[in-house]
Design a protein around this motif. Structure first.
Motif, PDB file in Angstrom:
ATOM      1  N   TRP A 284       0.970  -1.165  -0.113  1.00 52.84           N
ATOM      2  CA  TRP A 284       0.005   0.249  -0.010  1.00 52.84           C
ATOM      3  C   TRP A 284       0.770   1.154  -0.073  1.00 52.84           C
ATOM      4  CZ3 TRP A 284      -1.523   4.650   2.361  1.00 52.84           C
ATOM      5  CH2 TRP A 284      -2.902   4.790   2.230  1.00 52.84           C
ATOM      6  N   SER A 285       1.747   1.238   0.907  1.00 56.02           N
ATOM      7  CA  SER A 285       2.942   2.420   0.829  1.00 56.02           C
ATOM      8  C   SER A 285       3.480   2.620  -0.275  1.00 56.02           C
ATOM      9  CB  SER A 285       3.819   2.274   2.098  1.00 56.02           C
ATOM     10  OG  SER A 285       3.244   2.024   3.189  1.00 56.02           O
ATOM     11  N   GLU A 286       4.135   1.457  -1.127  1.00 54.13           N
ATOM     12  CA  GLU A 286       4.820   1.737  -2.402  1.00 54.13           C
ATOM     13  C   GLU A 286       3.872   2.350  -3.178  1.00 54.13           C
ATOM     14  OE1 GLU A 286       6.746  -1.171  -5.763  1.00 54.13           O
ATOM     15  OE2 GLU A 286       6.209  -2.048  -3.809  1.00 54.13           O
TER      16      GLU A 286
ATOM     17  N   PRO B 104      -5.790   3.903   5.155  1.00 51.88           N
ATOM     18  CA  PRO B 104      -6.610   2.987   4.041  1.00 51.88           C
ATOM     19  C   PRO B 104      -8.053   2.783   4.440  1.00 51.88           C
ATOM     20  CG  PRO B 104      -4.455   1.934   5.072  1.00 51.88           C
ATOM     21  CD  PRO B 104      -4.868   3.250   5.939  1.00 51.88           C
ATOM     22  N   LEU B 105      -9.003   2.698   3.482  1.00 50.66           N
ATOM     23  CA  LEU B 105     -10.251   2.458   3.434  1.00 50.66           C
ATOM     24  C   LEU B 105     -10.403   0.994   3.333  1.00 50.66           C
ATOM     25  CD1 LEU B 105     -11.703   5.580   1.844  1.00 50.66           C
ATOM     26  CD2 LEU B 105     -11.877   5.171   3.822  1.00 50.66           C
ATOM     27  N   ALA B 106     -11.697   0.510   3.441  1.00 43.46           N
ATOM     28  CA  ALA B 106     -11.954  -0.666   3.142  1.00 43.46           C
ATOM     29  C   ALA B 106     -12.537  -0.837   1.922  1.00 43.46           C
ATOM     30  CB  ALA B 106     -13.137  -1.251   4.277  1.00 43.46           C
ATOM     31  N   ASP B 107     -13.187  -2.119   1.572  1.00 45.36           N
ATOM     32  CA  ASP B 107     -13.193  -2.283   0.112  1.00 45.36           C
ATOM     33  C   ASP B 107     -14.159  -1.097  -0.626  1.00 45.36           C
ATOM     34  OD1 ASP B 107     -13.313  -3.516  -2.320  1.00 45.36           O
ATOM     35  OD2 ASP B 107     -14.826  -4.988  -2.019  1.00 45.36           O
ATOM     36  N   THR B 108     -13.687  -0.308  -1.378  1.00 45.58           N
ATOM     37  CA  THR B 108     -14.366   0.983  -2.053  1.00 45.58           C
ATOM     38  C   THR B 108     -13.356   1.398  -3.389  1.00 45.58           C
ATOM     39  OG1 THR B 108     -15.350   3.017  -1.701  1.00 45.58           O
ATOM     40  CG2 THR B 108     -13.621   2.521  -0.472  1.00 45.58           C
ATOM     41  N   THR B 109     -13.909   2.299  -4.257  1.00 50.16           N
ATOM     42  CA  THR B 109     -13.145   2.843  -5.125  1.00 50.16           C
ATOM     43  C   THR B 109     -12.904   3.949  -4.818  1.00 50.16           C
ATOM     44  OG1 THR B 109     -15.179   2.975  -6.441  1.00 50.16           O
ATOM     45  CG2 THR B 109     -14.030   0.882  -6.793  1.00 50.16           C
TER      46      THR B 109
END
Length: 729
Positions: free
Chosen positions: A579-581, A607-612
């Motif tokens: 995620w950081s990359e 970070p959010l959960a499963d969303t766009t």
């Protein structure tokens, strides 16, 4: 079943019942009570052990995390080095495994020596000293029986503490005499560099009122106000308990002093023969006033707490005179010191004999604090407003928004502390701010500290225990950042202790965990073990550093759930690295001026959960939330869009652009975010942007809003024209 009691937390243990000075304002030997004449000159070892065991028994019964014991007198140094050492060790043995022990001694200083100080160092006993100011002020009262001055001996003692044993130096106690020059007294005390000063009003009652110069009904308030104003002008060079208590209660917290506020008294005195008494100040009322008829040999401290005398001082507003209950300052004043209310025939059901002084003093200090704590006026230059409306603000333009956000964060935390009224944690924050205002500002501007404070203020009196307890966690981090040494009990929420901006520690099933801070590091007590940042149970906030930006990947803070879309759970190390990359590559792909603008305020990515979709929160300025994307280009667009949405929120905190119309605020936020990424909009998004801009301008707006809307529309038209030209090419 016995009714619940308010347990004692402060214990004044009289280790000697005689004194080597003959101060004429002393409440023990110079007022109505004469019980000292029939008591042992010093406390015996047998009595000291019994008292220590009673204190530990009381702490264990009421699950007290800490107790505060003061060796007192008379003059406690008359007990001698060896006897005081034995007393201290008896207390520590009894308290071991039961509670923390905070041990002090209060002395007139004339006998203080290196031998005493070496022993105090070994036994961790901090030292307070009585002195009334400069030589003239001190010699007005603090003399030997033969009239000889004690000033030189007291100065020698304080100098020894200050210069050679600063770790023992707890502070100074000064009794006010309005005949003394307040500025001279203040300057003399400041010159001794005390960490703290207690100013005491001389003990008096309605039967024996205090000295008052003719025509000066508020002479004591006037004297203290002069000291207070000089203290503030000097930048508050030391703590002053009376002033700090008034300021704390003005913010909705609890007083630090038994002489102010409505917090129930939690103090008991133990005399040299082991008898339990109420506060010594009652000795000024009448002979035998503090007596209970109870003692450590035959009675527990819980039995003493049920004595009517203690109960009368634990019933808050109900125990006050009607005149006091009707006073607008009653919660700040609390009727003043209990002893100062006494009048023959009506007992203690009266206002303080210092009522007019307290009203004047509290009013002055509260007004001064309100002026200081009010959010400063931040003006936004017209050029900055225009630059923001263009959709391409510089780092300097963003700085004009971020500075007021710090002010708002500070105000939110102050209001949260007022709702929570955690005296201990608020005091740590006050001490930390004195140590380093910049470090505390940095903490208070952490996005999720502000999100927590905003939630507390909005929730008000129905706060959850977790929300209220988080103030202790904020105080711990303030101590870490400023180098304070403290020990604080922090609630464990979901078996986790959260430290904002640092991380969280897993605690098993504990409801609270003790956190100790020392030398800018911390340890958490879990199942009897002290765990530090090296423990596998510690889950830190992870840094992201790229292209001059240093951010935090915060996937642990309990107050990060402030965006609408749900936040994700703690990432594994591998997922966090991936995620950081992606986030780092997205940031690195942005133009240098865009990264510079972000550097002015952006601190946290979550970070959010499963969303766009991405997200920003007006309550958490300085943080952005991203979905679990793997494409740096998509991440870059979301970062830019929601960074700009956050800036509109900050601008709306500063200026009314819509006349308070919530729908227009939503449209403005949406349009501004889309404008920032206009080059990559779909046709549907372009239509949404055009519709939003048209609806914003459709109707009356305040002058700044009209100006902003016109320039926003111009910026959108310019970008559309550039896009059309690029398309024809």
């Amino acid at each position: 079943m016995q009714p619940p009691i308010a347990p004692f937390r402060q214990f004044v243990v009289k280790v000697a019942s005689r004194c080597d000075l003959a101060c004429d304002h002393c409440y023990v030997y110079e007022h109505a009570d004469t019980s000292w004449r029939g008591r042992p000159v010093v406390m015996s070892d047998e009595t000291a052990i019994r008292v220590a065991n009673r204190i530990a028994e009381h702490a264990d019964e009421h699950r007290l995390e800490a107790v505060h014991v003061v060796f007192h007198g008379g003059e406690p140094l008359l007990a001698g080095v060896d006897r005081l050492r034995r007393f201290a060790r008896a207390l520590r043995r009894a308290a071991e495994g039961v509670c923390a022990l905070d041990l002090h001694i209060h002395t007139n200083g004339v006998m203080l020596s290196r031998a005493f100080c070496d022993m105090f160092t070994e036994e961790n006993i901090r030292v307070g000293v009585s002195i009334d100011g400069d030589r003239a002020a001190n010699d007005l009262h603090r003399l030997y029986a033969n009239g000889r001055s004690s000033y030189d001996q007291v100065i020698r003692a304080i100098s020894l503490l200050r210069d050679d044993y600063p770790h023992l130096y707890a502070g100074l106690l000064c009794t006010v005499d309005v005949r003394n020059d307040p500025v001279a007294v203040y300057e003399a005390l400041v010159a001794l560099r005390p960490p703290r000063v207690d100013f005491l009003l001389p003990h008096a009652t309605w039967d024996h009122p205090p000295l008052r110069p003719a025509g000066r009904d508020t002479a004591y308030a006037d004297w203290l106000i002069t000291v207070h104003d000089r203290w503030r002008a000097d930048g508050r060079p030391m703590q002053v308990r009376m002033f700090d208590s008034i300021i704390l209660t003005a913010l909705g917290g609890e007083s630090q002093s038994e002489s102010l506020g409505t917090r129930p008294s939690d103090l008991v005195v133990v005399e040299t023969d082991g008898t339990y008494e109420q506060a010594d100040s009652l000795k000024t009322a009448y002979d035998g006033a503090p007596e209970t008829g109870l003692d450590a040999a035959r009675h527990s401290l819980s039995e003493a707490a049920r004595h009517p005398g203690f109960a009368a001082r634990q019933s808050g507003l109900a125990s006050l005179a009607g005149e006091c209950r009707r006073c607008p300052l009653v919660r700040d004043c609390g009727g003043g010191l209990y002893a100062h209310r006494h009048r023959t025939g009506s007992g203690f059901a009266n206002p303080s004999v210092y009522c007019a002084d307290l009203f004047t003093l509290i009013s002055h200090l509260t007004a001064a604090e309100q002026r200081t704590s009010a959010a400063p006026v931040h003006e936004l230059p017209v050029a900055t407003l225009d630059a923001l409306a263009s959709g391409s603000p510089s780092s300097a333009d963003i700085a004009h928004l971020s500075a007021p956000q710090l002010s708002r964060a500070r105000q939110a935390v102050r209001r949260a502390a007022a709702v929570i009224a955690d005296r201990r944690s608020w005091s740590i924050l006050v001490d930390a701010e004195r140590a380093s205002r910049a470090a505390v500002d940095d903490l208070l501007s952490h996005p999720y500290v502000r999100a927590w404070a905003v939630r507390c203020v909005a929730t008000g009196p129905v706060l959850t225990a977790a929300d209220a307890g988080h103030l202790a966690a904020v105080a711990v981090v303030a101590a870490v950042r400023t180098g304070l040494a403290v020990k604080v009990a922090v609630p464990a929420v979901g078996n986790l202790v959260h430290l904002p901006g640092l991380g969280r520690m897993r605690t098993g099933g504990q409801e609270h965990a003790e956190v100790e801070v020392h030398d800018r590091s911390f340890a958490v007590r879990v199942d009897g073990r002290w765990l530090s940042e090296d423990s596998p149970l510690w889950e830190p906030v992870r840094p992201i550093e790229v292209a001059g930006l240093r951010l935090l990947l915060d996937d642990v803070d309990p107050y990060r759930d402030c965006y609408g879309p749900p936040v994700g759970d703690r990432l594994t190390d591998e997922a966090a690295a991936a995620w950081s990359e992606v986030a780092g590559a997205a940031l690195a792909s942005l133009p240098a001026d865009q990264r510079a603008a972000m550097r002015a305020c952006l601190r946290v990515l979550t970070p959010l959960a499963d969303t766009t979709a991405g997200a920003s929160s007006r309550a958490a300025y300085g943080a952005l939330a991203l979905p679990p994307v793997t494409d740096p280009g998509t991440a870059a667009r979301l970062l830019v869009e929601h960074f700009h949405r956050a800036q509109i929120g900050a601008l709306l905190d500063l200026l009314d652009l819509t006349g308070g119309d919530a729908d227009r605020e939503r449209l403005l936020t949406d349009a501004y975010g889309l404008l920032a990424v206009a080059d990559s909009l779909t046709q549907a998004e372009q239509d949404r942007l055009a519709s939003a801009i048209g609806r914003i301008a459709d109707g009356a707006l305040p002058a700044p809003g009209r100006r902003f809307a016109v320039r926003l529309a111009d910026a959108a038209a310019d970008r559309n024209a550039r896009a059309a030209t690029a398309g024809r090419r």
